[in-house]
Design a protein around this motif. Sequence first.
Motif, mmCIF file in Angstrom:
data_model
loop_
_atom_site.group_PDB
_atom_site.id
_atom_site.type_symbol
_atom_site.label_atom_id
_atom_site.label_comp_id
_atom_site.label_asym_id
_atom_site.label_seq_id
_atom_site.Cartn_x
_atom_site.Cartn_y
_atom_site.Cartn_z
ATOM 1 N N LYS A 123 0.832 -1.212 0.000
ATOM 2 C CA LYS A 123 0.000 0.000 0.000
ATOM 3 C C LYS A 123 0.866 1.261 0.000
ATOM 4 C CE LYS A 123 -4.147 -1.989 2.116
ATOM 5 N NZ LYS A 123 -4.949 -1.910 0.871
ATOM 6 N N LEU A 124 1.991 1.226 0.701
ATOM 7 C CA LEU A 124 2.894 2.381 0.686
ATOM 8 C C LEU A 124 3.446 2.609 -0.724
ATOM 9 C CD1 LEU A 124 4.852 1.739 4.006
ATOM 10 C CD2 LEU A 124 3.121 3.497 3.602
ATOM 11 N N LEU A 125 3.824 1.522 -1.381
ATOM 12 C CA LEU A 125 4.314 1.649 -2.753
ATOM 13 C C LEU A 125 3.207 2.124 -3.691
ATOM 14 C CD1 LEU A 125 6.588 -1.512 -3.145
ATOM 15 C CD2 LEU A 125 7.316 0.874 -3.122
ATOM 16 N N ALA A 126 1.980 1.690 -3.429
ATOM 17 C CA ALA A 126 0.850 2.120 -4.262
ATOM 18 C C ALA A 126 0.661 3.631 -4.176
ATOM 19 C CB ALA A 126 -0.427 1.400 -3.826
ATOM 20 N N ILE A 127 0.873 4.190 -2.989
ATOM 21 C CA ILE A 127 0.754 5.641 -2.821
ATOM 22 C C ILE A 127 1.822 6.356 -3.640
ATOM 23 C CG2 ILE A 127 0.975 7.522 -1.149
ATOM 24 C CD1 ILE A 127 -0.266 5.620 0.934
ATOM 25 N N ILE A 128 3.020 5.793 -3.671
ATOM 26 C CA ILE A 128 4.109 6.392 -4.458
ATOM 27 C C ILE A 128 3.823 6.271 -5.954
ATOM 28 C CG2 ILE A 128 6.557 6.160 -5.069
ATOM 29 C CD1 ILE A 128 6.979 5.211 -2.135
ATOM 30 N N LEU A 129 3.335 5.106 -6.377
ATOM 31 C CA LEU A 129 3.052 4.890 -7.800
ATOM 32 C C LEU A 129 1.863 5.724 -8.281
ATOM 33 C CD1 LEU A 129 3.498 1.008 -7.932
ATOM 34 C CD2 LEU A 129 5.057 2.727 -8.863
ATOM 35 N N ARG A 130 0.925 5.994 -7.371
ATOM 36 C CA ARG A 130 -0.242 6.844 -7.602
ATOM 37 C C ARG A 130 -1.316 6.186 -8.461
ATOM 38 N NH1 ARG A 130 0.436 11.069 -10.544
ATOM 39 N NH2 ARG A 130 -1.362 12.182 -9.683
ATOM 40 N N THR A 131 -0.963 5.655 -9.601
ATOM 41 C CA THR A 131 -1.962 5.053 -10.484
ATOM 42 C C THR A 131 -1.479 3.686 -10.952
ATOM 43 O OG1 THR A 131 -0.981 6.101 -12.436
ATOM 44 C CG2 THR A 131 -2.769 7.291 -11.320
ATOM 45 N N GLY A 132 -2.415 2.885 -11.401
ATOM 46 C CA GLY A 132 -2.062 1.585 -11.950
ATOM 47 C C GLY A 132 -2.071 1.636 -13.468
ATOM 48 N N LYS A 133 -2.501 0.551 -14.065
ATOM 49 C CA LYS A 133 -2.669 0.484 -15.509
ATOM 50 C C LYS A 133 -4.018 -0.157 -15.774
ATOM 51 C CE LYS A 133 -0.610 -2.797 -17.801
ATOM 52 N NZ LYS A 133 -1.714 -3.754 -18.064
ATOM 53 N N LYS A 178 12.539 5.529 -7.585
ATOM 54 C CA LYS A 178 13.937 5.858 -7.302
ATOM 55 C C LYS A 178 14.040 7.077 -6.389
ATOM 56 C CE LYS A 178 16.339 2.791 -9.633
ATOM 57 N NZ LYS A 178 17.359 1.933 -8.993
ATOM 58 N N ALA A 179 13.202 8.081 -6.644
ATOM 59 C CA ALA A 179 13.234 9.297 -5.831
ATOM 60 C C ALA A 179 12.830 8.994 -4.390
ATOM 61 C CB ALA A 179 12.309 10.356 -6.430
ATOM 62 N N ALA A 180 11.782 8.190 -4.215
ATOM 63 C CA ALA A 180 11.314 7.858 -2.865
ATOM 64 C C ALA A 180 12.371 7.080 -2.089
ATOM 65 C CB ALA A 180 10.020 7.053 -2.949
ATOM 66 N N LEU A 181 13.009 6.125 -2.751
ATOM 67 C CA LEU A 181 14.040 5.334 -2.086
ATOM 68 C C LEU A 181 15.250 6.196 -1.731
ATOM 69 C CD1 LEU A 181 13.745 2.145 -4.305
ATOM 70 C CD2 LEU A 181 13.201 2.291 -1.870
ATOM 71 N N GLU A 182 15.591 7.125 -2.600
ATOM 72 C CA GLU A 182 16.719 8.020 -2.321
ATOM 73 C C GLU A 182 16.411 8.935 -1.139
ATOM 74 O OE1 GLU A 182 20.374 9.771 -2.380
ATOM 75 O OE2 GLU A 182 19.704 7.946 -3.416
ATOM 76 N N ILE A 183 15.172 9.393 -1.048
ATOM 77 C CA ILE A 183 14.770 10.220 0.097
ATOM 78 C C ILE A 183 14.954 9.429 1.395
ATOM 79 C CG2 ILE A 183 12.773 11.246 1.266
ATOM 80 C CD1 ILE A 183 11.787 12.109 -1.528
ATOM 81 N N GLY A 184 14.566 8.151 1.363
ATOM 82 C CA GLY A 184 14.740 7.307 2.543
ATOM 83 C C GLY A 184 16.201 7.184 2.947
ATOM 84 N N LYS A 185 17.072 6.997 1.967
ATOM 85 C CA LYS A 185 18.502 6.871 2.275
ATOM 86 C C LYS A 185 19.061 8.176 2.836
ATOM 87 C CE LYS A 185 19.685 5.217 -1.812
ATOM 88 N NZ LYS A 185 20.530 4.659 -2.897
ATOM 89 N N ARG A 186 18.625 9.284 2.274
ATOM 90 C CA ARG A 186 19.123 10.572 2.766
ATOM 91 C C ARG A 186 18.614 10.872 4.172
ATOM 92 N NH1 ARG A 186 19.470 14.681 -2.444
ATOM 93 N NH2 ARG A 186 20.366 13.143 -3.874
ATOM 94 N N PHE A 187 17.420 10.388 4.473
ATOM 95 C CA PHE A 187 16.900 10.554 5.832
ATOM 96 C C PHE A 187 17.817 9.853 6.830
ATOM 97 C CE2 PHE A 187 14.502 8.533 9.290
ATOM 98 C CZ PHE A 187 14.056 9.662 9.957
ATOM 99 N N TYR A 188 18.211 8.618 6.503
ATOM 100 C CA TYR A 188 19.107 7.894 7.400
ATOM 101 C C TYR A 188 20.455 8.588 7.519
ATOM 102 C CZ TYR A 188 16.132 3.897 8.304
ATOM 103 O OH TYR A 188 15.117 3.093 8.748
ATOM 104 N N LYS A 189 20.905 9.188 6.436
ATOM 105 C CA LYS A 189 22.170 9.916 6.499
ATOM 106 C C LYS A 189 22.059 11.118 7.429
ATOM 107 C CE LYS A 189 23.998 8.633 1.962
ATOM 108 N NZ LYS A 189 24.429 9.113 0.634
ATOM 109 N N GLU A 190 20.935 11.814 7.344
ATOM 110 C CA GLU A 190 20.721 12.959 8.237
ATOM 111 C C GLU A 190 20.755 12.518 9.692
ATOM 112 O OE1 GLU A 190 17.121 14.939 7.335
ATOM 113 O OE2 GLU A 190 17.831 15.789 5.448
ATOM 114 N N GLN A 191 20.101 11.387 9.968
ATOM 115 C CA GLN A 191 20.083 10.880 11.335
ATOM 116 C C GLN A 191 21.491 10.516 11.796
ATOM 117 O OE1 GLN A 191 16.945 12.111 11.737
ATOM 118 N NE2 GLN A 191 16.861 10.539 13.309
ATOM 119 N N ALA A 192 22.254 9.905 10.889
ATOM 120 C CA ALA A 192 23.614 9.502 11.240
ATOM 121 C C ALA A 192 24.495 10.713 11.502
ATOM 122 C CB ALA A 192 24.211 8.654 10.120
ATOM 123 N N GLU A 193 24.300 11.768 10.719
ATOM 124 C CA GLU A 193 25.132 12.960 10.863
ATOM 125 C C GLU A 193 24.897 13.670 12.192
ATOM 126 O OE1 GLU A 193 24.017 14.978 7.336
ATOM 127 O OE2 GLU A 193 25.671 14.167 6.166
#
Length: 326
Positions: A123-133, A178-193
């Motif tokens: 369901k989280l991925l569905a929100i990111i994808l927004r629409t189906g086919k 790709k954008a959503a996954l990158e945001i997640g990685k950057r969030f962890y980097k912020e926490q680590a910093e």
Amino acid sequence: MNKPEIHTPQSAIENNSGIRIPQSGIKDLFDFIVANAIYPMCSRKGKVFLKSSKRGVLTQEVAEQIIERLNIKTAADCEKIRKEVMAKVSERRENRPIKEWVKEERPREMLMKYGADSLPLSKLLAIILRTGKEGKSAEELAKSLLNKFGTLRRIDSTPISELRKIDGIGLAKAAQLKAALEIGKRFYKEQAEKKKRLRKPEDVIGYVAEYYGPDLRDEEKEFFYVILLDIKNKPIQSVEISKGSINLSIVDPKEIIKEATLRSASSVILVHNHPSGEPEPSEEDVKITKAIVDACNLVGIKVLDHIIIGKNQEDYYSFARIGLIK
């Protein structure tokens, strides 16, 4: 307000309430029940009744006709038919656009009501994808991705060109993922910093796991980084020193000293990955680590640790923890 759409087959007879109930056979009646999400229930006292997520469908007359024609008499009857209806409703729903789902079951509405942490990954991925086919909802599309790749890590490491081979995933959807996954990685980097001083190997491993792990675990080439720290052992900056072949990363100790001197670093942490997935150091790893430690000692820069990143989340090798750096 518009009246709810009530699904009926052509071979149906309108009753006194204005609702057309199919008369041609049990199959058509069952299709009517599925289309209108009608579920048989049984009270504690054994009374059979019907529930529907659609308003205006279930009058007393309609309910009585359905119960009589399907011969629903016991709790066991209710459970059996209810399971069949739920399975069919789920199948129909998955092949319809999310906007046609019952509002309470739509991913975005569920997130707003229950919180993001309560939603399954599909369901989280569905929100990111927004629409189906056509013929497949966004959630079904998300399930297709998870069935093929298994984990978010594999989706993240898959090139956009490969993601686009999934039926229903075009350039826009691949870019959204790709954008959503990158945001997640950057969030962890912020926490680590924001972490405090890195005083012991466990602190260093935790920092590296958050800051570098998500990026380097799946790399097919070997990367070598140096983390620069101030006099209080707080990270200042990280610098990529080299990018090697699949099994060799060429590191010059002079380059590390240069970067540390330019940024007034008092100590450094060495980090590199093993594309093989095994974090155990090679003879070359041990040799280059000793050369870097010796060179840094000459100019008063302390090497706190050297961390090797393996394939799995728990695969980290610390030279300091083993005693190879003191």
